[in-house]
Motif scaffolding. Sequence first.
Motif, PDB file in Angstrom:
ATOM      1  N   ASP A 150      -0.745   7.157   8.139  1.00  0.00           N
ATOM      2  CA  ASP A 150      -1.848   6.389   8.170  1.00  0.00           C
ATOM      3  C   ASP A 150      -3.150   6.995   7.654  1.00  0.00           C
ATOM      4  OD1 ASP A 150      -0.854   4.266   9.356  1.00  0.00           O
ATOM      5  OD2 ASP A 150      -1.784   4.062  10.942  1.00  0.00           O
ATOM      6  N   THR A 151      -2.874   9.046   7.492  1.00  0.00           N
ATOM      7  CA  THR A 151      -3.286   9.426   6.707  1.00  0.00           C
ATOM      8  C   THR A 151      -3.419   9.231   5.432  1.00  0.00           C
ATOM      9  OG1 THR A 151      -1.715  11.066   7.117  1.00  0.00           O
ATOM     10  CG2 THR A 151      -4.262  10.946   8.357  1.00  0.00           C
ATOM     11  N   PHE A 152      -4.283   9.587   4.977  1.00  0.00           N
ATOM     12  CA  PHE A 152      -4.169   8.970   2.791  1.00  0.00           C
ATOM     13  C   PHE A 152      -2.804  10.003   2.367  1.00  0.00           C
ATOM     14  CE2 PHE A 152      -8.908   8.107   3.108  1.00  0.00           C
ATOM     15  CZ  PHE A 152      -7.942   7.271   2.521  1.00  0.00           C
ATOM     16  N   ALA A 153      -2.245  11.211   2.828  1.00  0.00           N
ATOM     17  CA  ALA A 153      -0.848  11.647   2.346  1.00  0.00           C
ATOM     18  C   ALA A 153       0.358  11.092   2.933  1.00  0.00           C
ATOM     19  CB  ALA A 153      -1.386  12.855   2.022  1.00  0.00           C
ATOM     20  N   ALA A 154      -0.110  11.223   3.943  1.00  0.00           N
ATOM     21  CA  ALA A 154       1.509  10.050   4.164  1.00  0.00           C
ATOM     22  C   ALA A 154       1.426   8.557   3.987  1.00  0.00           C
ATOM     23  CB  ALA A 154       0.850  10.061   6.118  1.00  0.00           C
ATOM     24  N   MET A 155      -0.203   7.507   3.605  1.00  0.00           N
ATOM     25  CA  MET A 155      -0.048   6.476   3.246  1.00  0.00           C
ATOM     26  C   MET A 155       0.855   6.215   1.975  1.00  0.00           C
ATOM     27  SD  MET A 155      -3.218   3.873   4.427  1.00  0.00           S
ATOM     28  CE  MET A 155      -4.046   5.515   3.158  1.00  0.00           C
ATOM     29  N   SER A 156       0.561   7.897   1.086  1.00  0.00           N
ATOM     30  CA  SER A 156       0.972   7.292  -0.378  1.00  0.00           C
ATOM     31  C   SER A 156       2.176   7.536  -0.174  1.00  0.00           C
ATOM     32  CB  SER A 156       0.378   8.974  -0.787  1.00  0.00           C
ATOM     33  OG  SER A 156       0.620   9.947  -0.862  1.00  0.00           O
ATOM     34  N   ALA A 157       2.872   8.281   0.848  1.00  0.00           N
ATOM     35  CA  ALA A 157       4.164   7.509   0.533  1.00  0.00           C
ATOM     36  C   ALA A 157       5.188   6.230   1.906  1.00  0.00           C
ATOM     37  CB  ALA A 157       5.158   8.919   1.380  1.00  0.00           C
ATOM     38  N   CYS A 158       4.160   5.586   1.913  1.00  0.00           N
ATOM     39  CA  CYS A 158       5.070   4.326   2.338  1.00  0.00           C
ATOM     40  C   CYS A 158       4.868   3.352   1.916  1.00  0.00           C
ATOM     41  CB  CYS A 158       3.669   4.131   3.758  1.00  0.00           C
ATOM     42  SG  CYS A 158       3.191   5.147   5.098  1.00  0.00           S
ATOM     43  N   ASP A 159       5.538   2.557   2.445  1.00  0.00           N
ATOM     44  CA  ASP A 159       5.502   1.818   1.641  1.00  0.00           C
ATOM     45  C   ASP A 159       4.123   0.657   0.836  1.00  0.00           C
ATOM     46  OD1 ASP A 159       8.031  -0.246   1.010  1.00  0.00           O
ATOM     47  OD2 ASP A 159       6.217  -1.887   1.042  1.00  0.00           O
ATOM     48  N   PRO A 160       4.734   0.903  -0.742  1.00  0.00           N
ATOM     49  CA  PRO A 160       3.531   0.434  -1.610  1.00  0.00           C
ATOM     50  C   PRO A 160       3.183  -1.091  -0.673  1.00  0.00           C
ATOM     51  CG  PRO A 160       5.718   0.674  -2.498  1.00  0.00           C
ATOM     52  CD  PRO A 160       5.806   0.866  -0.998  1.00  0.00           C
ATOM     53  N   VAL A 161       3.564  -2.237  -0.714  1.00  0.00           N
ATOM     54  CA  VAL A 161       3.543  -3.231   0.315  1.00  0.00           C
ATOM     55  C   VAL A 161       3.136  -2.954   1.137  1.00  0.00           C
ATOM     56  CG1 VAL A 161       4.009  -5.825  -0.170  1.00  0.00           C
ATOM     57  CG2 VAL A 161       5.026  -4.393  -1.923  1.00  0.00           C
ATOM     58  N   ASN A 162       3.622  -2.588   2.439  1.00  0.00           N
ATOM     59  CA  ASN A 162       3.507  -2.647   3.704  1.00  0.00           C
ATOM     60  C   ASN A 162       2.191  -2.546   3.958  1.00  0.00           C
ATOM     61  OD1 ASN A 162       5.711  -4.069   4.051  1.00  0.00           O
ATOM     62  ND2 ASN A 162       7.098  -2.059   5.053  1.00  0.00           N
ATOM     63  N   HIS A 166      -2.867  -1.492  -2.567  1.00  0.00           N
ATOM     64  CA  HIS A 166      -4.048  -1.704  -3.284  1.00  0.00           C
ATOM     65  C   HIS A 166      -5.259  -1.836  -2.918  1.00  0.00           C
ATOM     66  CE1 HIS A 166      -2.717  -5.228  -1.182  1.00  0.00           C
ATOM     67  NE2 HIS A 166      -4.473  -5.563  -1.582  1.00  0.00           N
ATOM     68  N   LEU A 167      -5.031  -1.777  -1.568  1.00  0.00           N
ATOM     69  CA  LEU A 167      -7.018  -1.602  -0.624  1.00  0.00           C
ATOM     70  C   LEU A 167      -7.398  -0.219  -1.652  1.00  0.00           C
ATOM     71  CD1 LEU A 167      -6.251  -3.028   2.507  1.00  0.00           C
ATOM     72  CD2 LEU A 167      -7.784  -3.804   0.565  1.00  0.00           C
ATOM     73  N   PHE A 168      -6.257   0.820  -1.490  1.00  0.00           N
ATOM     74  CA  PHE A 168      -7.003   2.354  -1.355  1.00  0.00           C
ATOM     75  C   PHE A 168      -6.542   2.506  -2.967  1.00  0.00           C
ATOM     76  CE2 PHE A 168      -5.950   0.629   2.893  1.00  0.00           C
ATOM     77  CZ  PHE A 168      -6.975   0.867   3.708  1.00  0.00           C
ATOM     78  N   ARG A 169      -5.852   2.529  -3.795  1.00  0.00           N
ATOM     79  CA  ARG A 169      -5.657   2.202  -4.947  1.00  0.00           C
ATOM     80  C   ARG A 169      -6.609   3.707  -5.689  1.00  0.00           C
ATOM     81  NH1 ARG A 169      -7.508  -2.848  -6.032  1.00  0.00           N
ATOM     82  NH2 ARG A 169      -8.908  -3.433  -7.901  1.00  0.00           N
ATOM     83  N   ASN A 170      -7.925   3.617  -5.574  1.00  0.00           N
ATOM     84  CA  ASN A 170      -8.722   4.551  -6.306  1.00  0.00           C
ATOM     85  C   ASN A 170      -8.220   5.751  -5.577  1.00  0.00           C
ATOM     86  OD1 ASN A 170      -8.155   3.319  -8.578  1.00  0.00           O
ATOM     87  ND2 ASN A 170     -10.621   1.950  -8.220  1.00  0.00           N
ATOM     88  N   ILE A 171      -8.130   5.519  -4.508  1.00  0.00           N
ATOM     89  CA  ILE A 171      -7.893   7.228  -3.761  1.00  0.00           C
ATOM     90  C   ILE A 171      -6.745   8.162  -3.113  1.00  0.00           C
ATOM     91  CG2 ILE A 171      -8.145   5.834  -1.313  1.00  0.00           C
ATOM     92  CD1 ILE A 171     -10.513   8.169  -0.450  1.00  0.00           C
ATOM     93  N   LEU A 172      -5.353   6.744  -2.796  1.00  0.00           N
ATOM     94  CA  LEU A 172      -4.615   7.369  -2.704  1.00  0.00           C
ATOM     95  C   LEU A 172      -3.512   7.932  -3.997  1.00  0.00           C
ATOM     96  CD1 LEU A 172      -2.189   4.294  -0.923  1.00  0.00           C
ATOM     97  CD2 LEU A 172      -3.106   6.975   0.356  1.00  0.00           C
ATOM     98  N   PRO A 173      -3.328   9.012  -3.516  1.00  0.00           N
ATOM     99  CA  PRO A 173      -2.023   9.870  -4.504  1.00  0.00           C
ATOM    100  C   PRO A 173      -1.575   9.175  -5.452  1.00  0.00           C
ATOM    101  CG  PRO A 173      -2.933  11.004  -2.427  1.00  0.00           C
ATOM    102  CD  PRO A 173      -3.199   9.922  -2.052  1.00  0.00           C
ATOM    103  N   GLN A 174      -0.349   9.019  -6.218  1.00  0.00           N
ATOM    104  CA  GLN A 174       0.201   8.348  -6.893  1.00  0.00           C
ATOM    105  C   GLN A 174       1.688   8.573  -6.548  1.00  0.00           C
ATOM    106  OE1 GLN A 174      -0.153   4.640  -7.691  1.00  0.00           O
ATOM    107  NE2 GLN A 174      -2.513   5.933  -6.563  1.00  0.00           N
ATOM    108  N   GLN A 175       2.603   8.443  -5.987  1.00  0.00           N
ATOM    109  CA  GLN A 175       3.728   8.842  -5.304  1.00  0.00           C
ATOM    110  C   GLN A 175       4.753   8.219  -6.647  1.00  0.00           C
ATOM    111  OE1 GLN A 175       3.043  11.028  -5.313  1.00  0.00           O
ATOM    112  NE2 GLN A 175       1.905  11.805  -2.916  1.00  0.00           N
ATOM    113  N   TYR A 176       6.267   8.154  -6.369  1.00  0.00           N
ATOM    114  CA  TYR A 176       7.208   7.753  -7.252  1.00  0.00           C
ATOM    115  C   TYR A 176       8.173   7.153  -5.908  1.00  0.00           C
ATOM    116  CZ  TYR A 176       6.301  10.557 -11.259  1.00  0.00           C
ATOM    117  OH  TYR A 176       6.097  11.286 -12.284  1.00  0.00           O
TER     118      TYR A 176
END
Length: 427
Positions: A150-162, A166-176
């Motif tokens: 649930d921390t930001f970098a870890a969350m950035s690699a979690c499923d984008p929908v689950n 979108h709630l955190f889109r301006n702060i989450l690192p964007q991953q592939y």
Amino acid sequence: MQSLQQLLDFDRLHIWHPYASMPNLLPVFPVDSAQGVYIRLMDGQSLIDGISSWWTCIHGYNHPRLNQAAHAQIERMSHIMFGGLTHRPAVELAEKLIALTPEALQQVFFCDSGSVAVEVAMKMAVQYWHNCGLPQKQRFLTIRNGYHGDTFAAMSACDPVNGMHHLFRNILPQQYFAEAPQISFDQDWQDQDIAGFEALLAENHDQIAAAIFEPVVQNAGGMRFYHPEYVRKAKALSEKYNVLLILDEIATGFGRTGKMFACEHATVCPDILCVGKALTGGFMSLAATLTTHKISEGFAAGEAGVFMHGPTFMANPLACAVSLENLRLLESYDWQSTVRAIESQLKDELEPCRSLAAVKDVRVLGAIGVVELQAPVNMRVIQSRFVEEGVWLRPFGRLIYTMPPYIIQPSELKAITSAIHKIAAQI
Ligand code: PMP
């Protein structure tokens, strides 16, 4: 002294629970104590635990050997800082982890929780490439339906929908994100399953520090079991395209899938491995990130000269001592046969759920049994129904699943599978 009702009222109004609103809208059940596979509620009811306190408590609660290890360590010191100091529990636990994990993993970073172990792994990968003169490699390739914390970098690699990106889109690192593997654990493998993963690597490897995913079992992102060949191919592709491979075994580690680590199904050694959860047998929080000489050796000569991470409670001696005892305990019996027996009972007893109208799929791997429903569960109703049946499970989304302690007896497991069948039949 507060009455039980006062305690619950205070809790509801003032204390956040995991993934809850405030005040809490769902019931919480007050626990008095726990012993073996039994959770004793304050009203005197006993529940058989079917999810090992979120997959941690592999040897049940209140285990005398873990308690004894904790008592002995408390008498010496429960905590001491790790900057400039070291201690026997950390050294012996690191030795044990190095011995249990694939051979090339030789260096251990201890931290407090699974999410932080993932943060450490991701930071380590970025800093590694910086050390190598490739500072632009700062992004990650992962697969949909993953969960890493649930921390930001870890969350950035979690499923984008689950993960509600979108709630955190301006702060989450964007991953592939590659599509989640579609070929299940024992279907025939086809290379097509990993084509999307390869395409993303081929196009973006210059920017990618590492691929990160949960090997073989995607846990909180959907309880999906996929083909080990995916992990093997991902390892080969990571090497081909010069990115690291991080495997998150926080949920799968320590025997849960029938192997000590799920990467053994694929005979793959990652560059970085995250472990947590069952590491202390659910006694308390501890996690670790392991890596190889190849990754660690460049840090001293890099720009920072050190790895830029060092939590206050790093390698907490009490947690290390309990973990060491938990791993010794795991090695002291034939846990493989134990997990196989749980697997075979889960297969026999959950399979009849397949014919129920509300059920979409039934799957079992190691000590993990999953009944996937056609529609999401109503948590308010289903949680209380399981408690009425005397078992503790925590369904989510469309999933009712069990990951019981390894010490569970066949009759206790039967109570869990019967409750699952009974309740799924009523949906
Ligand atoms: N990775 C995986 C695979 C997990 O299942 C979890 C927790 N469910 C985490 C990371 C995060 O661990 P923690 O909750 O200890 O931060």
